[in-house]
Design a protein around this motif. Sequence first.
Motif, PDB file in Angstrom:
ATOM      1  N   ARG A  55       0.808  -1.235   0.000  1.00 36.83           N
ATOM      2  CA  ARG A  55       0.000   0.000   0.000  1.00 36.83           C
ATOM      3  C   ARG A  55       0.835   1.276   0.000  1.00 36.83           C
ATOM      4  NH1 ARG A  55      -2.343   0.943   4.339  1.00 36.83           N
ATOM      5  NH2 ARG A  55      -1.452  -0.665   5.682  1.00 36.83           N
ATOM      6  N   ILE A  56       2.172   1.133   0.037  1.00 33.10           N
ATOM      7  CA  ILE A  56       3.049   2.297   0.041  1.00 33.10           C
ATOM      8  C   ILE A  56       3.421   2.643  -1.402  1.00 33.10           C
ATOM      9  CG2 ILE A  56       5.284   3.214   0.772  1.00 33.10           C
ATOM     10  CD1 ILE A  56       3.333   2.825   3.068  1.00 33.10           C
ATOM     11  N   GLY A  57       3.248   3.896  -1.770  1.00 37.88           N
ATOM     12  CA  GLY A  57       3.570   4.316  -3.124  1.00 37.88           C
ATOM     13  C   GLY A  57       4.091   5.736  -3.164  1.00 37.88           C
ATOM     14  N   GLU A  58       4.527   6.141  -4.352  1.00 41.71           N
ATOM     15  CA  GLU A  58       5.027   7.509  -4.589  1.00 41.71           C
ATOM     16  C   GLU A  58       6.094   7.890  -3.562  1.00 41.71           C
ATOM     17  OE1 GLU A  58       4.165   9.245  -7.248  1.00 41.71           O
ATOM     18  OE2 GLU A  58       2.841   7.604  -7.839  1.00 41.71           O
ATOM     19  N   VAL A  59       7.042   6.985  -3.323  1.00 43.82           N
ATOM     20  CA  VAL A  59       8.109   7.265  -2.364  1.00 43.82           C
ATOM     21  C   VAL A  59       9.110   8.233  -2.999  1.00 43.82           C
ATOM     22  CG1 VAL A  59       9.930   6.283  -0.938  1.00 43.82           C
ATOM     23  CG2 VAL A  59       7.821   4.987  -1.330  1.00 43.82           C
ATOM     24  N   ALA A  60       9.393   9.322  -2.298  1.00 42.60           N
ATOM     25  CA  ALA A  60      10.292  10.347  -2.828  1.00 42.60           C
ATOM     26  C   ALA A  60      11.020  11.011  -1.669  1.00 42.60           C
ATOM     27  CB  ALA A  60       9.493  11.376  -3.635  1.00 42.60           C
ATOM     28  N   THR A  61      11.893  11.953  -1.981  1.00 44.36           N
ATOM     29  CA  THR A  61      12.575  12.733  -0.952  1.00 44.36           C
ATOM     30  C   THR A  61      12.242  14.201  -1.144  1.00 44.36           C
ATOM     31  OG1 THR A  61      14.569  12.907  -2.312  1.00 44.36           O
ATOM     32  CG2 THR A  61      14.463  11.083  -0.745  1.00 44.36           C
ATOM     33  N   ALA A  62      12.265  14.947  -0.035  1.00 44.95           N
ATOM     34  CA  ALA A  62      11.922  16.367  -0.106  1.00 44.95           C
ATOM     35  C   ALA A  62      12.590  17.105   1.046  1.00 44.95           C
ATOM     36  CB  ALA A  62      10.408  16.557  -0.045  1.00 44.95           C
ATOM     37  N   THR A  63      12.832  18.388   0.841  1.00 46.32           N
ATOM     38  CA  THR A  63      13.317  19.265   1.904  1.00 46.32           C
ATOM     39  C   THR A  63      12.167  20.172   2.312  1.00 46.32           C
ATOM     40  OG1 THR A  63      15.581  19.209   1.082  1.00 46.32           O
ATOM     41  CG2 THR A  63      15.012  21.011   2.561  1.00 46.32           C
ATOM     42  N   ILE A  64      11.769  20.092   3.575  1.00 44.94           N
ATOM     43  CA  ILE A  64      10.634  20.857   4.093  1.00 44.94           C
ATOM     44  C   ILE A  64      11.111  21.652   5.297  1.00 44.94           C
ATOM     45  CG2 ILE A  64       8.275  20.735   5.007  1.00 44.94           C
ATOM     46  CD1 ILE A  64       8.072  17.952   3.651  1.00 44.94           C
ATOM     47  N   GLY A  65      11.026  22.940   5.215  1.00 41.20           N
ATOM     48  CA  GLY A  65      11.486  23.789   6.308  1.00 41.20           C
ATOM     49  C   GLY A  65      12.947  23.589   6.638  1.00 41.20           C
ATOM     50  N   GLY A  66      13.728  23.241   5.631  1.00 38.95           N
ATOM     51  CA  GLY A  66      15.159  23.034   5.824  1.00 38.95           C
ATOM     52  C   GLY A  66      15.539  21.654   6.328  1.00 38.95           C
ATOM     53  N   ALA A  67      14.562  20.797   6.590  1.00 41.67           N
ATOM     54  CA  ALA A  67      14.821  19.434   7.077  1.00 41.67           C
ATOM     55  C   ALA A  67      14.561  18.423   5.966  1.00 41.67           C
ATOM     56  CB  ALA A  67      13.952  19.122   8.288  1.00 41.67           C
ATOM     57  N   ARG A  68      15.229  17.283   6.040  1.00 42.73           N
ATOM     58  CA  ARG A  68      15.134  16.256   5.000  1.00 42.73           C
ATOM     59  C   ARG A  68      14.062  15.229   5.357  1.00 42.73           C
ATOM     60  NH1 ARG A  68      21.015  14.026   4.640  1.00 42.73           N
ATOM     61  NH2 ARG A  68      20.547  13.483   2.476  1.00 42.73           N
ATOM     62  N   TYR A  69      13.195  14.955   4.411  1.00 41.94           N
ATOM     63  CA  TYR A  69      12.094  14.016   4.610  1.00 41.94           C
ATOM     64  C   TYR A  69      12.086  12.978   3.492  1.00 41.94           C
ATOM     65  CZ  TYR A  69       9.812  17.029   8.094  1.00 41.94           C
ATOM     66  OH  TYR A  69       9.503  17.759   9.218  1.00 41.94           O
TER      67      TYR A  69
END
Length: 347
Positions: free
Chosen positions: A39-53
């Motif tokens: 059920r897990i999909g669209e896995v990506a990385t992002a920087t939000i408010g200067g933090a890594r997610y």
Amino acid sequence: MTRYGVLSLPSSNRVYSGAAVELTRAELEIFGDAVLGGRIGEVATATIGGARYITFEAAGGLSEQDAALLGNLSGAYAIFEFVGELLNPVPVTRLDRFDDDLLTIQKYPGKTNEQFTKLLLNVTLLASDGAGELLTRRFRVLDPLCGRGTTLNQAMMYGFDAAGLDRDSKDFEAYQTFLSTWLKRKRIKHRVLESGPIRRERKVVGRRLRVELAASKEAHKAGDVQSVDVVNADTTRVGEFFRPETIDVVVADAPYGVQHGSRTAENGLARDPLALLTAAAPGWARVLRPGGALGISWNTNVARREAAAECLAAAGLTVLDTGPWRALSHRVDQAIVRDVLVAHKPT
């Protein structure tokens, strides 16, 4: 679809920290396939408010059990649900039974990063037939190259039974001293079942430490005890000390062939981990239960992935070699590029 973000756990190791987000991304995909029903999909990385997610979508959202499973991601500091432009914390309950100093207090040259150790144990558990019981089952974990016990301590942290084997007497003694001191200092209820030489036919064939412990007084009264069983002997002799088909997962961080090499009884010290795998993998496979899994990490600069996979296949194991299973390679330093190979023992 509900969207979530995993806040990356800070790492004291600068080089590993640089790889941790992509490694956790692959680990998350393995979790999704193994225990979250795909059920897990669209896995990506992002920087939000200067933090890594690491961001992902979950069909139907995360249940309480889903969150408890993902709370054990090696690189997860916290999990949030996206609600518009806001991040709503997702409560997680981790498997951890003890204080984190069990993992962090030991400092010595060559120690495997404890965050990576957790990842290696996680993906190996997820490759086993028991993956769906991750939150409820007491797995028996064997590290046949246990050194000073980083993997053993992570297995203890999870509430599992830990077994280890290492031929270096100094490492064995160092771990014995650490564990004894830690148990006493933390006032952990425990009992030493065996400590000393192993004798057969009037000859000393190794040394052994067996300890029984409980996470709390209440657990001890309820008979909820774990075991630690460490042997000082060559890993190729694993079958002399552990019975066939009694181990759920085998996890090993192979010598990198840079600062130290690997040893086999026949060839002595060598810098090629393939010699070690060739000699030892059949024994490791025999102690695995059907449906169990084996995970190894090693330096790809001294042994190709394909060659390591051939060693495990020759031992009767099925190598997992597609998708996220091939996305766990990362640089450790200028001389070491570490990869992970996971294999399953057919039932």
